[in-house]
Design a protein around this motif. Structure first.
Motif, PDB file in Angstrom:
ATOM      1  N   THR A  15      -1.168   4.037  19.896  1.00 47.98           N
ATOM      2  CA  THR A  15      -2.261   4.957  20.186  1.00 47.98           C
ATOM      3  C   THR A  15      -1.802   6.402  20.086  1.00 47.98           C
ATOM      4  O   THR A  15      -2.496   7.259  19.508  1.00 47.98           O
ATOM      5  N   VAL A  16      -0.635   6.700  20.636  1.00 51.47           N
ATOM      6  CA  VAL A  16      -0.120   8.068  20.591  1.00 51.47           C
ATOM      7  C   VAL A  16       0.171   8.485  19.155  1.00 51.47           C
ATOM      8  O   VAL A  16      -0.091   9.624  18.756  1.00 51.47           O
ATOM      9  N   LEU A  17       0.699   7.578  18.359  1.00 46.30           N
ATOM     10  CA  LEU A  17       0.943   7.883  16.941  1.00 46.30           C
ATOM     11  C   LEU A  17      -0.357   8.184  16.211  1.00 46.30           C
ATOM     12  O   LEU A  17      -0.404   9.063  15.335  1.00 46.30           O
ATOM     13  N   TYR A  18      -1.403   7.458  16.543  1.00 47.39           N
ATOM     14  CA  TYR A  18      -2.694   7.715  15.897  1.00 47.39           C
ATOM     15  C   TYR A  18      -3.220   9.097  16.264  1.00 47.39           C
ATOM     16  O   TYR A  18      -3.774   9.804  15.417  1.00 47.39           O
ATOM     17  N   ILE A  19      -3.043   9.492  17.515  1.00 45.78           N
ATOM     18  CA  ILE A  19      -3.461  10.837  17.940  1.00 45.78           C
ATOM     19  C   ILE A  19      -2.717  11.889  17.122  1.00 45.78           C
ATOM     20  O   ILE A  19      -3.316  12.852  16.625  1.00 45.78           O
ATOM     21  N   ILE A  20      -1.417  11.699  16.971  1.00 46.90           N
ATOM     22  CA  ILE A  20      -0.621  12.624  16.160  1.00 46.90           C
ATOM     23  C   ILE A  20      -1.128  12.662  14.725  1.00 46.90           C
ATOM     24  O   ILE A  20      -1.304  13.738  14.130  1.00 46.90           O
ATOM     25  N   GLN A  36       0.812  -1.211   0.000  1.00 49.53           N
ATOM     26  CA  GLN A  36       0.000   0.000   0.000  1.00 49.53           C
ATOM     27  C   GLN A  36       0.850   1.267   0.000  1.00 49.53           C
ATOM     28  O   GLN A  36       0.331   2.367   0.005  1.00 49.53           O
ATOM     29  N   ASN A  37       2.188   1.092  -0.008  1.00 52.22           N
ATOM     30  CA  ASN A  37       3.111   2.225   0.023  1.00 52.22           C
ATOM     31  C   ASN A  37       2.832   3.157   1.195  1.00 52.22           C
ATOM     32  O   ASN A  37       2.984   4.375   1.086  1.00 52.22           O
ATOM     33  N   GLY A  38       2.445   2.587   2.312  1.00 57.57           N
ATOM     34  CA  GLY A  38       2.202   3.390   3.500  1.00 57.57           C
ATOM     35  C   GLY A  38       2.930   2.800   4.684  1.00 57.57           C
ATOM     36  O   GLY A  38       2.939   1.594   4.886  1.00 57.57           O
ATOM     37  N   LEU A  39       3.581   3.643   5.467  1.00 60.59           N
ATOM     38  CA  LEU A  39       4.339   3.153   6.602  1.00 60.59           C
ATOM     39  C   LEU A  39       3.498   3.026   7.859  1.00 60.59           C
ATOM     40  O   LEU A  39       3.694   2.129   8.659  1.00 60.59           O
ATOM     41  N   LEU A  40       2.563   3.945   8.045  1.00 61.99           N
ATOM     42  CA  LEU A  40       1.727   3.896   9.234  1.00 61.99           C
ATOM     43  C   LEU A  40       0.298   3.538   8.841  1.00 61.99           C
ATOM     44  O   LEU A  40      -0.503   4.396   8.504  1.00 61.99           O
ATOM     45  N   THR A  41       0.023   2.246   8.868  1.00 60.57           N
ATOM     46  CA  THR A  41      -1.312   1.782   8.512  1.00 60.57           C
ATOM     47  C   THR A  41      -2.143   1.483   9.751  1.00 60.57           C
ATOM     48  O   THR A  41      -3.340   1.243   9.648  1.00 60.57           O
ATOM     49  N   PHE A  42      -1.492   1.461  10.912  1.00 58.75           N
ATOM     50  CA  PHE A  42      -2.117   1.057  12.176  1.00 58.75           C
ATOM     51  C   PHE A  42      -2.681  -0.363  12.084  1.00 58.75           C
ATOM     52  O   PHE A  42      -3.676  -0.691  12.695  1.00 58.75           O
ATOM     53  N   THR A  94      11.144   3.701  12.546  1.00 61.71           N
ATOM     54  CA  THR A  94      10.015   4.129  11.721  1.00 61.71           C
ATOM     55  C   THR A  94       9.247   5.257  12.396  1.00 61.71           C
ATOM     56  O   THR A  94       8.815   6.215  11.753  1.00 61.71           O
ATOM     57  N   ILE A  95       9.080   5.150  13.706  1.00 63.28           N
ATOM     58  CA  ILE A  95       8.390   6.198  14.455  1.00 63.28           C
ATOM     59  C   ILE A  95       9.153   7.513  14.344  1.00 63.28           C
ATOM     60  O   ILE A  95       8.564   8.579  14.110  1.00 63.28           O
ATOM     61  N   THR A  96      10.478   7.446  14.487  1.00 56.94           N
ATOM     62  CA  THR A  96      11.306   8.652  14.366  1.00 56.94           C
ATOM     63  C   THR A  96      11.190   9.245  12.968  1.00 56.94           C
ATOM     64  O   THR A  96      11.071  10.465  12.806  1.00 56.94           O
ATOM     65  N   TRP A  97      11.243   8.378  11.958  1.00 55.19           N
ATOM     66  CA  TRP A  97      11.099   8.852  10.577  1.00 55.19           C
ATOM     67  C   TRP A  97       9.757   9.556  10.389  1.00 55.19           C
ATOM     68  O   TRP A  97       9.684  10.619   9.754  1.00 55.19           O
ATOM     69  N   PHE A  98       8.713   8.985  10.916  1.00 56.81           N
ATOM     70  CA  PHE A  98       7.376   9.541  10.778  1.00 56.81           C
ATOM     71  C   PHE A  98       7.305  10.945  11.378  1.00 56.81           C
ATOM     72  O   PHE A  98       6.789  11.883  10.756  1.00 56.81           O
ATOM     73  N   LEU A  99       7.833  11.107  12.583  1.00 54.40           N
ATOM     74  CA  LEU A  99       7.791  12.406  13.243  1.00 54.40           C
ATOM     75  C   LEU A  99       8.582  13.451  12.450  1.00 54.40           C
ATOM     76  O   LEU A  99       8.125  14.592  12.266  1.00 54.40           O
ATOM     77  N   ARG A 100       9.750  13.081  11.985  1.00 52.92           N
ATOM     78  CA  ARG A 100      10.588  14.032  11.245  1.00 52.92           C
ATOM     79  C   ARG A 100       9.987  14.365   9.886  1.00 52.92           C
ATOM     80  O   ARG A 100      10.111  15.499   9.408  1.00 52.92           O
ATOM     81  N   ASN A 101       9.335  13.395   9.291  1.00 53.50           N
ATOM     82  CA  ASN A 101       8.693  13.652   8.006  1.00 53.50           C
ATOM     83  C   ASN A 101       7.534  14.630   8.155  1.00 53.50           C
ATOM     84  O   ASN A 101       7.280  15.463   7.268  1.00 53.50           O
ATOM     85  N   LEU A 102       6.815  14.551   9.279  1.00 54.43           N
ATOM     86  CA  LEU A 102       5.720  15.491   9.518  1.00 54.43           C
ATOM     87  C   LEU A 102       6.223  16.930   9.578  1.00 54.43           C
ATOM     88  O   LEU A 102       5.531  17.855   9.136  1.00 54.43           O
ATOM     89  N   THR A 103       7.420  17.111  10.134  1.00 54.46           N
ATOM     90  CA  THR A 103       7.954  18.478  10.219  1.00 54.46           C
ATOM     91  C   THR A 103       8.256  19.040   8.833  1.00 54.46           C
ATOM     92  O   THR A 103       8.204  20.255   8.623  1.00 54.46           O
ATOM     93  N   ASN A 104       8.575  18.162   7.871  1.00 54.57           N
ATOM     94  CA  ASN A 104       8.815  18.609   6.504  1.00 54.57           C
ATOM     95  C   ASN A 104       7.512  18.875   5.755  1.00 54.57           C
ATOM     96  O   ASN A 104       7.421  19.818   4.960  1.00 54.57           O
ATOM     97  N   LEU A 105       6.519  18.032   6.016  1.00 52.26           N
ATOM     98  CA  LEU A 105       5.259  18.154   5.287  1.00 52.26           C
ATOM     99  C   LEU A 105       4.337  19.233   5.860  1.00 52.26           C
ATOM    100  O   LEU A 105       3.552  19.830   5.128  1.00 52.26           O
TER     101      LEU A 105
END
Length: 424
Positions: free
Chosen positions: A191-196, A115-121, A129-140
């Motif tokens: 759960t915390v990642l989903y909130i974010i 699905q080309n998605g890293l966070l599917t829950f 992966t969690i670190t990548w996700f947080l840093r990517n949000l700062t770029n997007l």
């Protein structure tokens, strides 16, 4: 009256809990007390150093669930029979559930890759992966997201708090959320990642929450332990720091906060699951968290820390059975949030509902940082599937929990934003 066999008590002196990668022969039992005598018996039984308690309660009719190694299984069952304690065997062989979980994780990763998605829950993410996700949000989403490095873990992993804010007044109320304090509780970071994700990636739908409130969120405050559960020992709970003069590693971070530290419900034994540390804030992770919070505490109005498992919504105090002076507000807000979960959570103070545990983060946030609305949320567990939820149930729990978080946030707006508007 309750009775404990002498053989079982003697074994307390000679056996200590030993973690190992292979949980073959380990079993998980559940006991539901029907009266005070049974409740007292259970509280003595679970003090055995080789018994790994997954959830317990001080309330009649609420289950205590624990894992035991094969070395004490016979003695345990003998003691249960002597004391006429009915019990259920939830898991016959823990290793099989660990293997099944790994298979589910692998299958979920294959689906995520397609699905080309890293966070599917649909899976539990690794720390990188969690670190990548947080840093990517700062770029997007640079207009609403800021990543703040607050220090490093014992093994050198970055401890990063994500600040979510639409800007505006510097005196906006803020909510602080953390997860992953106990390493093995994987549903907590999920759960915390989903909130974010909902606050940032689904900003258009939830903009009212970020327009009026600032959020400080750290998904994994104990990354070393979290990674260790993925690579070595699934049921590791503590940090991974080295303790002097012992082979036993780690400290329970939720006994390490400097508020009535090590007074009750904690241990001075480094080999114990609830080891409070050599000193308060001996752990780099808890020290970094507290230092950051003290710098922004003037705006923080709500603290939520996510654990598992047991479906409890708890407020201070953990060090005493006495209730906070504002317990009525704490209880009222918690019951509002519980209503969206169909009132499945047991609401109350930590000591009176579960057990005494001094040095916890929720007590420190309230007693030292001055965050009056401070809660520990014990998320649902995996039941017959093991300690944590199978990956197939992550989505169900995180969605329901976010609805609870919205209720908490709504109260913060009601109390600190709308009331201020009316005063002007």
């Amino acid at each position: 009256m309750f009775r404990i066999t002498s053989l079982f008590i003697i074994s307390l002196l000679y056996l200590s809990f030993a973690y190992q990668d292979d949980y073959s022969g380990y079993k998980v039992y559940q006991i539901v007390p029907n009266n005070e005598d049974e409740l007292k018996t259970i509280q003595i039984l679970i003090k055995h150093p080789q018994m790994d308690v997954w959830t317990s309660s001080k309330l009649i009719g609420h289950p205590t669930v624990f894992m035991v190694p094969p070395t004490i299984d016979y003695r345990l069952r003998s003691s249960l029979r002597v004391n006429n304690l009915p019990y259920d065997t939830l898991i016959e062989d823990v290793q099989s559930t660990v293997v099944n979980e790994k298979h589910e994780q692998a299958a979920a990763r294959r689906i995520a890759s397609k699905q080309n998605g890293l966070l599917t829950f649909k899976q539990y993410e690794r720390f990188d992966t969690i670190t990548w996700f947080l840093r990517n949000l700062t770029n997007l989403y640079p207009d609403i997201v800021q990543l703040i490095n607050i220090g490093k873990s014992y093994e050198g992993r970055d401890l990063e708090v994500l600040k979510i804010s639409s800007g505006g007044n510097e005196d906006k109320p803020a909510i602080f959320i953390d997860g992953g304090m106990h390493a093995r509780e994987w549903i907590s970071p999920a759960t915390v990642l989903y909130i974010i994700s909902q606050l940032v990636e689904n900003y258009s739908e939830n903009s009212a929450l970020t327009d009026n409130i600032d959020w400080y969120i750290i998904p994994v405050i104990n990354p070393d332990g979290y990674e260790y559960t993925h690579t070595m020992s699934r049921f590791w709970r503590k940090t991974r720091s080295v303790n002097l003069n012992t082979y036993c590693r780690g400290t329970d971070p939720n006994r390490n906060f400097d508020f009535h530290w090590n007074e009750v419900g904690a241990s001075s034994d480094p080999c114990d699951e609830i080891f409070a540390g050599s000193d308060a804030f001996s752990e780099r992770e808890t020290d970094a968290l507290s230092n950051f919070v003290l710098g922004v505490k003037q705006n923080i109005k709500l603290y939520l820390t996510f654990h598992s498992y047991g479906e409890y919504l708890l407020y201070p105090w953990g060090y005493t059975s006495a209730l906070p002076h504002d317990f009525f507000e704490l209880e009222t807000v918690a019951r509002r949030a519980n209503a969206v979960a169909n009132k499945r959570y047991t609401v109350g103070s930590s000591t009176n509902v579960l057990y005494s545990a001094a040095g916890g983060s929720d007590d420190w946030f309230k007693g030292v940082a001055g965050v009056n609305l401070s809660y520990t949320i014990e998320l649902p567990g995996g039941g017959l599937s093991g300690f944590d939820l199978p990956p197939s149930r992550i989505d169900e729990v995180v969605q329901e929990t976010f609805e609870m978080v919205k209720v908490f946030a709504g109260y913060i707006q009601e109390k600190f934003l709308y009331n201020r508007f009316l005063l002007h």
